[in-house]
Design a protein around this motif. Structure first.
Motif, mmCIF file in Angstrom:
data_model
loop_
_atom_site.group_PDB
_atom_site.id
_atom_site.type_symbol
_atom_site.label_atom_id
_atom_site.label_comp_id
_atom_site.label_asym_id
_atom_site.label_seq_id
_atom_site.Cartn_x
_atom_site.Cartn_y
_atom_site.Cartn_z
ATOM 1 N N ALA A 22 -7.675 2.257 10.287
ATOM 2 C CA ALA A 22 -6.837 3.454 10.358
ATOM 3 C C ALA A 22 -5.433 3.159 9.821
ATOM 4 C CB ALA A 22 -6.766 3.968 11.790
ATOM 5 N N GLN A 23 -4.911 1.982 10.140
ATOM 6 C CA GLN A 23 -3.578 1.615 9.664
ATOM 7 C C GLN A 23 -3.570 1.446 8.146
ATOM 8 O OE1 GLN A 23 -1.964 -1.898 11.519
ATOM 9 N NE2 GLN A 23 -0.170 -0.751 12.150
ATOM 10 N N ILE A 24 -4.616 0.834 7.609
ATOM 11 C CA ILE A 24 -4.714 0.678 6.154
ATOM 12 C C ILE A 24 -4.778 2.051 5.489
ATOM 13 C CG2 ILE A 24 -6.212 -0.115 4.275
ATOM 14 C CD1 ILE A 24 -7.023 -2.455 6.195
ATOM 15 N N ALA A 25 -5.579 2.953 6.040
ATOM 16 C CA ALA A 25 -5.682 4.304 5.479
ATOM 17 C C ALA A 25 -4.349 5.038 5.571
ATOM 18 C CB ALA A 25 -6.770 5.096 6.198
ATOM 19 N N GLY A 26 -3.576 4.763 6.626
ATOM 20 C CA GLY A 26 -2.279 5.404 6.786
ATOM 21 C C GLY A 26 -1.254 4.931 5.775
ATOM 22 N N GLY A 30 -7.568 3.443 -0.950
ATOM 23 C CA GLY A 30 -8.033 2.393 -1.844
ATOM 24 C C GLY A 30 -9.229 1.655 -1.287
ATOM 25 N N THR A 31 -9.585 0.593 -1.960
ATOM 26 C CA THR A 31 -10.756 -0.188 -1.604
ATOM 27 C C THR A 31 -10.365 -1.338 -0.675
ATOM 28 O OG1 THR A 31 -11.786 0.339 -3.700
ATOM 29 C CG2 THR A 31 -12.657 -1.557 -2.535
ATOM 30 N N VAL A 32 -11.158 -1.498 0.380
ATOM 31 C CA VAL A 32 -10.983 -2.594 1.333
ATOM 32 C C VAL A 32 -12.205 -3.485 1.212
ATOM 33 C CG1 VAL A 32 -10.714 -3.197 3.769
ATOM 34 C CG2 VAL A 32 -9.703 -1.093 2.887
ATOM 35 N N GLU A 33 -11.994 -4.801 1.170
ATOM 36 C CA GLU A 33 -13.095 -5.743 1.066
ATOM 37 C C GLU A 33 -13.281 -6.504 2.371
ATOM 38 O OE1 GLU A 33 -11.950 -8.283 -2.175
ATOM 39 O OE2 GLU A 33 -12.917 -6.969 -3.636
ATOM 40 N N ARG A 80 -9.779 6.873 2.297
ATOM 41 C CA ARG A 80 -8.934 7.992 1.874
ATOM 42 C C ARG A 80 -7.650 7.924 2.671
ATOM 43 N NH1 ARG A 80 -13.358 12.607 2.669
ATOM 44 N NH2 ARG A 80 -15.057 11.232 2.147
ATOM 45 N N PRO A 81 -6.568 8.439 2.120
ATOM 46 C CA PRO A 81 -5.316 8.431 2.885
ATOM 47 C C PRO A 81 -5.452 9.250 4.153
ATOM 48 C CG PRO A 81 -4.993 9.444 0.710
ATOM 49 C CD PRO A 81 -6.435 9.064 0.831
#
Length: 83
Positions: A22-26, A30-33, A80-81
Motif C-alpha cells: 500500500a505504501q509503494i502504491a501511495g 509501477g512494477t514491484v519485484e 496502480r497509484p
C-alpha cells in the motif's frame, strides 16, 4: 521487500506485507519485484524463507515471471497509484 515464510507467518507480518504494498502504491505506480521460494509439495524450514513464498505473493496479485534456480522465482506485480 522481505517477508517471513508462509508456515510461520503471523497476522502482523501478513499485515506488514499488505502495508508495504500500500505504501509503494501511495508513492508511485509501477512494477514491484519479489524473489520468493516455491514450497508446494515439500517441507522447508521457515528460517530459509526470508523472501516469502510464491503462494504469499500470488495471493497479493503477483505473477511468476521466470524461475531462478530450483525453487525460487522472479515474480512481479504492477501497482496502480493509490487514490
Amino acid at each position: 521487500m522481505c517477508l517471513c515464510g508462509e508456515p510461520t507467518v503471523t497476522t502482523a507480518r501478513r499485515g506488514s506485507a499488505h502495508g508495504a504494498l500500500a505504501q509503494i502504491a501511495g508513492l508511485a505506480a509501477g512494477t514491484v519485484e519479489a524473489f520468493p521460494e516455491d514450497v508446494e509439495g515439500r517441507r522447508v524450514s521457515g528460517s530459509f524463507l526470508h523472501g516469502g513464498t510464491t503462494a504469499m505473493f500470488e495471493q497479493r496479485g503477483f505473477a511468476r515471471v521466470h524461475p531462478l534456480g530450483t525453487h525460487h522465482w522472479l515474480m512481479t506485480a504492477t501497482l496502480r497509484p493509490a487514490p
